[in-house]
Design a protein around this motif. Structure first.
Motif, mmCIF file in Angstrom:
data_model
loop_
_atom_site.group_PDB
_atom_site.id
_atom_site.type_symbol
_atom_site.label_atom_id
_atom_site.label_comp_id
_atom_site.label_asym_id
_atom_site.label_seq_id
_atom_site.Cartn_x
_atom_site.Cartn_y
_atom_site.Cartn_z
ATOM 1 N N ALA A 92 1.021 -1.442 -0.203
ATOM 2 C CA ALA A 92 -0.062 0.008 0.003
ATOM 3 C C ALA A 92 0.846 1.164 -0.052
ATOM 4 O O ALA A 92 0.025 2.386 -0.424
ATOM 5 C CB ALA A 92 -0.934 0.214 1.324
ATOM 6 N N GLY A 93 2.224 1.042 0.580
ATOM 7 C CA GLY A 93 2.949 2.437 0.488
ATOM 8 C C GLY A 93 3.743 2.657 -0.733
ATOM 9 O O GLY A 93 4.391 3.616 -0.718
ATOM 10 N N GLY A 94 3.142 1.920 -2.034
ATOM 11 C CA GLY A 94 3.769 2.414 -3.078
ATOM 12 C C GLY A 94 4.943 1.880 -3.508
ATOM 13 O O GLY A 94 5.718 2.305 -4.662
ATOM 14 N N ILE A 95 6.053 1.068 -2.838
ATOM 15 C CA ILE A 95 7.220 0.561 -3.014
ATOM 16 C C ILE A 95 7.329 -0.369 -4.221
ATOM 17 O O ILE A 95 8.376 -0.317 -4.857
ATOM 18 C CB ILE A 95 7.717 -0.324 -1.728
ATOM 19 C CG1 ILE A 95 8.956 -0.587 -2.042
ATOM 20 C CG2 ILE A 95 6.846 -1.686 -1.639
ATOM 21 C CD1 ILE A 95 9.960 0.693 -2.161
ATOM 22 N N LEU A 96 6.189 -0.745 -4.679
ATOM 23 C CA LEU A 96 6.387 -1.812 -5.818
ATOM 24 C C LEU A 96 6.558 -0.999 -7.275
ATOM 25 O O LEU A 96 7.069 -1.495 -8.446
ATOM 26 C CB LEU A 96 5.145 -2.521 -6.242
ATOM 27 C CG LEU A 96 4.888 -3.497 -5.196
ATOM 28 C CD1 LEU A 96 3.647 -4.560 -5.490
ATOM 29 C CD2 LEU A 96 6.090 -4.461 -4.889
ATOM 30 N N GLU A 97 6.164 0.331 -7.226
ATOM 31 C CA GLU A 97 6.326 1.238 -8.450
ATOM 32 C C GLU A 97 7.922 1.481 -8.806
ATOM 33 O O GLU A 97 8.302 1.134 -9.896
ATOM 34 C CB GLU A 97 5.694 2.520 -8.279
ATOM 35 C CG GLU A 97 4.158 2.280 -8.492
ATOM 36 C CD GLU A 97 3.749 2.405 -9.806
ATOM 37 O OE1 GLU A 97 4.410 2.040 -10.830
ATOM 38 O OE2 GLU A 97 2.397 2.161 -10.185
ATOM 39 N N PRO A 98 8.553 2.074 -7.652
ATOM 40 C CA PRO A 98 9.990 2.334 -8.175
ATOM 41 C C PRO A 98 10.723 0.790 -8.166
ATOM 42 O O PRO A 98 11.923 0.980 -8.641
ATOM 43 C CB PRO A 98 10.427 2.935 -7.008
ATOM 44 C CG PRO A 98 9.400 2.910 -5.702
ATOM 45 C CD PRO A 98 8.263 2.538 -6.656
ATOM 46 N N PHE A 99 10.179 -0.129 -7.715
ATOM 47 C CA PHE A 99 10.780 -1.391 -7.829
ATOM 48 C C PHE A 99 11.124 -1.860 -9.182
ATOM 49 O O PHE A 99 12.003 -2.536 -9.485
ATOM 50 C CB PHE A 99 10.079 -2.535 -6.902
ATOM 51 C CG PHE A 99 10.863 -3.978 -7.104
ATOM 52 C CD1 PHE A 99 11.861 -4.007 -6.406
ATOM 53 C CD2 PHE A 99 10.352 -4.886 -7.821
ATOM 54 C CE1 PHE A 99 12.557 -5.232 -6.018
ATOM 55 C CE2 PHE A 99 10.900 -6.114 -7.719
ATOM 56 C CZ PHE A 99 12.130 -6.421 -6.914
ATOM 57 N N VAL A 100 10.198 -1.469 -9.804
ATOM 58 C CA VAL A 100 10.328 -1.734 -11.268
ATOM 59 C C VAL A 100 10.483 -0.230 -12.310
ATOM 60 O O VAL A 100 11.570 0.089 -12.059
ATOM 61 C CB VAL A 100 8.971 -2.465 -12.006
ATOM 62 C CG1 VAL A 100 9.199 -3.119 -13.457
ATOM 63 C CG2 VAL A 100 8.520 -3.767 -11.260
ATOM 64 N N ILE A 101 9.447 0.110 -12.651
ATOM 65 C CA ILE A 101 9.330 1.530 -13.305
ATOM 66 C C ILE A 101 8.353 2.387 -12.879
ATOM 67 O O ILE A 101 7.206 1.911 -12.669
ATOM 68 C CB ILE A 101 9.345 1.496 -14.850
ATOM 69 C CG1 ILE A 101 10.427 0.743 -15.629
ATOM 70 C CG2 ILE A 101 9.349 2.970 -15.412
ATOM 71 C CD1 ILE A 101 10.425 0.721 -17.019
ATOM 72 N N ASN A 102 8.722 3.386 -12.242
ATOM 73 C CA ASN A 102 7.616 4.228 -11.570
ATOM 74 C C ASN A 102 6.743 4.803 -12.374
ATOM 75 O O ASN A 102 7.116 5.907 -13.016
ATOM 76 C CB ASN A 102 8.445 5.366 -10.655
ATOM 77 C CG ASN A 102 7.665 5.911 -9.853
ATOM 78 O OD1 ASN A 102 6.208 6.024 -9.966
ATOM 79 N ND2 ASN A 102 7.979 6.592 -8.739
ATOM 80 N N ARG A 103 5.441 4.009 -12.478
ATOM 81 C CA ARG A 103 4.544 4.695 -13.552
ATOM 82 C C ARG A 103 3.941 6.103 -12.995
ATOM 83 O O ARG A 103 3.573 6.857 -13.974
ATOM 84 C CB ARG A 103 3.463 3.600 -13.688
ATOM 85 C CG ARG A 103 3.844 2.335 -14.264
ATOM 86 C CD ARG A 103 3.142 1.478 -14.191
ATOM 87 N NE ARG A 103 2.630 1.021 -12.892
ATOM 88 C CZ ARG A 103 1.533 0.124 -12.692
ATOM 89 N NH1 ARG A 103 1.109 -0.637 -13.688
ATOM 90 N NH2 ARG A 103 1.318 -0.177 -11.569
ATOM 91 N N THR A 104 3.970 6.151 -11.804
ATOM 92 C CA THR A 104 3.504 7.752 -11.302
ATOM 93 C C THR A 104 4.204 8.781 -11.862
ATOM 94 O O THR A 104 3.545 9.762 -12.285
ATOM 95 C CB THR A 104 3.480 7.608 -9.708
ATOM 96 O OG1 THR A 104 2.702 6.471 -9.246
ATOM 97 C CG2 THR A 104 3.065 8.824 -9.266
ATOM 98 N N ALA A 105 5.583 8.419 -11.776
ATOM 99 C CA ALA A 105 6.518 9.441 -12.364
ATOM 100 C C ALA A 105 6.378 9.629 -13.835
ATOM 101 O O ALA A 105 6.431 10.664 -14.493
ATOM 102 C CB ALA A 105 7.913 9.292 -11.885
ATOM 103 N N PRO A 332 3.270 8.111 -0.153
ATOM 104 C CA PRO A 332 3.764 6.899 -0.614
ATOM 105 C C PRO A 332 5.224 6.920 -1.305
ATOM 106 O O PRO A 332 5.357 8.000 -1.802
ATOM 107 C CB PRO A 332 2.724 6.516 -1.730
ATOM 108 C CG PRO A 332 1.436 7.425 -1.194
ATOM 109 C CD PRO A 332 1.846 8.361 -0.528
ATOM 110 N N ILE A 333 5.887 6.015 -1.409
ATOM 111 C CA ILE A 333 7.355 6.120 -1.787
ATOM 112 C C ILE A 333 7.176 6.493 -3.399
ATOM 113 O O ILE A 333 8.008 7.212 -3.713
ATOM 114 C CB ILE A 333 7.989 4.707 -1.563
ATOM 115 C CG1 ILE A 333 8.334 4.610 -0.223
ATOM 116 C CG2 ILE A 333 9.292 4.780 -2.473
ATOM 117 C CD1 ILE A 333 9.443 3.656 0.139
ATOM 118 N N ASP A 334 6.208 5.944 -4.163
ATOM 119 C CA ASP A 334 6.338 6.395 -5.537
ATOM 120 C C ASP A 334 6.223 7.866 -5.561
ATOM 121 O O ASP A 334 6.775 8.527 -6.610
ATOM 122 C CB ASP A 334 5.133 5.710 -6.320
ATOM 123 C CG ASP A 334 3.841 5.872 -5.874
ATOM 124 O OD1 ASP A 334 3.771 5.991 -4.769
ATOM 125 O OD2 ASP A 334 2.790 5.596 -6.750
#
Length: 612
Positions: A92-105, A332-334
């Protein structure tokens, strides 16, 4: 926070990036766009190097939204202690986005890339982690990115664990166009901290090497064909089918193997922190395998004015960001990563550079605190002496002893128990990167089971709330029956109900007790962080039956010891699976004893201040 600029994402997978020596790296590239296709304007790039096979990460992202939604519904604990619930709450904290490619960014105006490093995933070549040739690949890959029409010539680097170390190495090489770094769960010296912790191998390193080698045999077959590198890939894999496996086994099992000591080869794999000139965010956890170095990396980077930040959570290696996004926590981290890049790659004044610059979640009450430096400048040196008297609080321990305000008056001896290894411990929780917390408190917040194989030294109840801040040093007067001895140390907060909650830890092989005094930390003349050399030429032999002194570095923490709680130091002679004592080394380690001598006292030195 910057707005979403584009409604759609466009991916290109397994794109070949040629290296100067003929090897080919492959990248997944994610670009933003709209109904007309990818954005036409060139954008800054976010680059993430990985050894863990980007194809597997990409496919795993199919579960991202579901996992994030489910874990958000579960919610976390009150975070006074990190629990199994918080492990499950992590996505829930958003770590899976920067683990791959941060789609939020990417949706806010970046191009995201994940690149398999040489010899891993779908890249060709032979894998040798962080070696100079791999570092040269970083420079050649980012130069290639800067030349692409979709890149404006500027880029940032990021990653988690391996990717974070790669990002910091890249920054220290000072490539043109680099604007910022966001490193999650990185280490200053991965060999000292994880590979040869305290001078002995860590079993987890072999498992890690085996995992990377397994993943490198699972390429994107269609990607290989599309890139035209199938034959080259197969040739390289069969030429080096199990990179580093044999070498790692030899290091672990061969007596005094040259690479079982720190040496010039290991030094070539380290980041040059003093050469980092771009804004850098360091994100760590108190129970991360790299907890030792978050503040050391921060201090070594020669930046100021908010351009460097360090945030340390009460978390493990695989649980970064658990609880982020809640009302009492950072975003969240992302989103946090995106804000950092917006500030330094796009010059958006969003205030993120006015964090901390030292931000920590304190153990014991879960509060987020911001400091100008670490340790807390208000903390002063304290010292508690090891005392053989029973504390009356640890009948479960191998030996129940005390921490006292004054040295002992009569000499006594406390042998360390030689019983079986206790797998249910927080050391196992650390090495499992938080996963085994799901099996119960014995792996995270109550170490009493593991203390059955230890001598425990427990203080009287604290009369008032007290904050521990910084590193610690356990100074022992000791004696060994053999020619060596190993010491594993855990510092715990003992709650009124008896639970022994691990806060931090350290370990050392006695023959590696030599200290680099110039690089060690002293406060008011007291040694707070002994930096051990761990080299072959600084080994100090042990004479059986002759007392010697040893200083054991204990990783930093910030923790509230509440009034009525106690402080405990548990000392044992093993801590598998955190450390591995090979059969040849075990033959040198027989009995070992803590000698409590009025003329040469043993004590714990730490920094503390009064609580709020």
């Amino acid at each position: 926070m910057g707005p979403v600029r584009y409604p759609k994402l466009f991916g290109a997978n397994t794109v070949p990036i040629p290296m100067s020596d003929g090897a080919v790296l492959t990248a997944d590239i994610l670009r933003p766009g709209d109904g007309a296709g990818p954005a036409r304007e060139p954008l800054p790039a976010i680059i993430n190097f990985t050894a863990y096979n980007k194809m597997l990460n990409r496919r795993g992202m199919r579960w991202h939204n579901t996992l994030r939604t489910l874990s958000a519904r579960l919610g976390g604990s009150d975070r006074q202690r990190f629990t199994a619930r918080d492990v499950l709450y992590t996505p829930a904290g958003g770590i899976l986005e920067p683990f791959v490619i941060n789609r939020t960014a990417v949706l806010r105006g970046y191009v995201g890339l994940m690149i398999d490093v040489r010899g891993t995933g779908t890249s060709t070549g032979s894998w040798d982690f962080f070696q100079p040739r791999e570092q040269q690949d970083y420079l050649e890959a980012v130069a290639w990115v800067r030349e692409q029409p979709w890149c404006n010539g500027e880029f940032v680097v990021t990653g988690i664990s391996y990717g974070a170390i790669s990002a910091l190495i890249t920054a220290g090489l000072q490539p043109e166009g680099l604007r910022a770094v966001f490193a999650i769960e990185a280490g200053e010296d991965q060999v000292r901290e994880l590979g040869l912790t305290g001078g002995v191998p860590t079993p987890g390193m072999l498992l890690w090497i085996l995992a990377v080698n397994g993943f490198k045999w699972l390429p994107s077959v269609s990607g290989l064909r599309k890139a035209g590198i199938t034959k080259q890939f197969l040739r390289d894999r069969f030429a080096d089918p199990a990179s580093w496996v044999r070498h790692a086994v030899e290091i672990g099992l061969t007596e005094n193997h040259p690479d079982s000591f720190l040496n010039p080869m290991w030094a070539t794999k380290l980041a040059r922190f003093e050469d980092i000139t771009v804004p850098t965010w360091i994100h760590g956890g108190w129970h991360d395998v790299y907890n030792r170095s978050n503040f050391r990396m921060f201090d070594r980077i020669p930046l100021s004015g908010g351009a460097k930040q360090v945030l340390v959570d009460d978390s493990y290696h695989l649980t970064a960001g658990s609880g982020f996004g809640a009302a009492d926590s950072p975003q969240p981290i992302d989103e946090l990563q995106c804000a950092w890049f917006d500030r330094w790659a796009k010059d958006i004044d969003n205030g993120i550079d006015r964090y901390g610059p030292v931000t920590v979640r304190r153990q014991g009450d879960g509060k987020w605190l911001q400091h100008t430096q670490f340790p807390d400048p208000a903390a002063t040196v304290r010292k508690l002496y090891l005392d053989p008297a029973s504390s009356g609080t640890a009948p479960h321990a191998g030996t129940d002893a005390a921490l006292a305000l004054e040295p002992v008056e009569i000499e006594s001896r406390l042998p360390l128990p030689a019983g079986p290894t206790r797998m249910a411990s927080n050391n196992t929780g650390v090495m499992s990167m938080g996963v085994t917390l799901l099996f119960g408190r014995r792996f995270g917040t109550d170490d009493r089971h593991a203390e059955a194989g230890a001598v425990t030294f427990t203080s009287a109840p604290f009369p008032a709330d007290t904050v521990l801040s910084g590193t610690m040093n356990l100074h022992l007067n000791a004696e060994a029956e053999g020619s060596d001895a190993f010491w594993s140390v855990t510092v715990c907060d003992v709650e009124p109900d008896g639970a022994s909650v691990p806060l931090t830890r350290g370990a050392l092989l006695s023959t590696h007790r030599a200290i680099d005094t110039a690089a060690s930390d002293y406060v008011d003349g007291e040694l707070l962080f002994p930096l051990h050399t761990l080299t072959a030429d600084t080994v100090l032999p042990i004479e059986p039956g002759t007392p010697f002194t040893i200083d054991i570095e204990i990783n930093p923490t910030e923790a509230l010891i509440r009034a009525g709680h106690r402080l405990r130091v548990a000392v044992s002679r093993t801590s598998f699976p955190r450390h591995f004592l090979a059969p040849w080394r075990q033959r040198h380690i027989t009995g070992q004893t803590i000698v409590l001598d009025p003329e040469s006292p043993s004590y714990l030195t730490f920094l503390a201040r009064a609580g709020e």
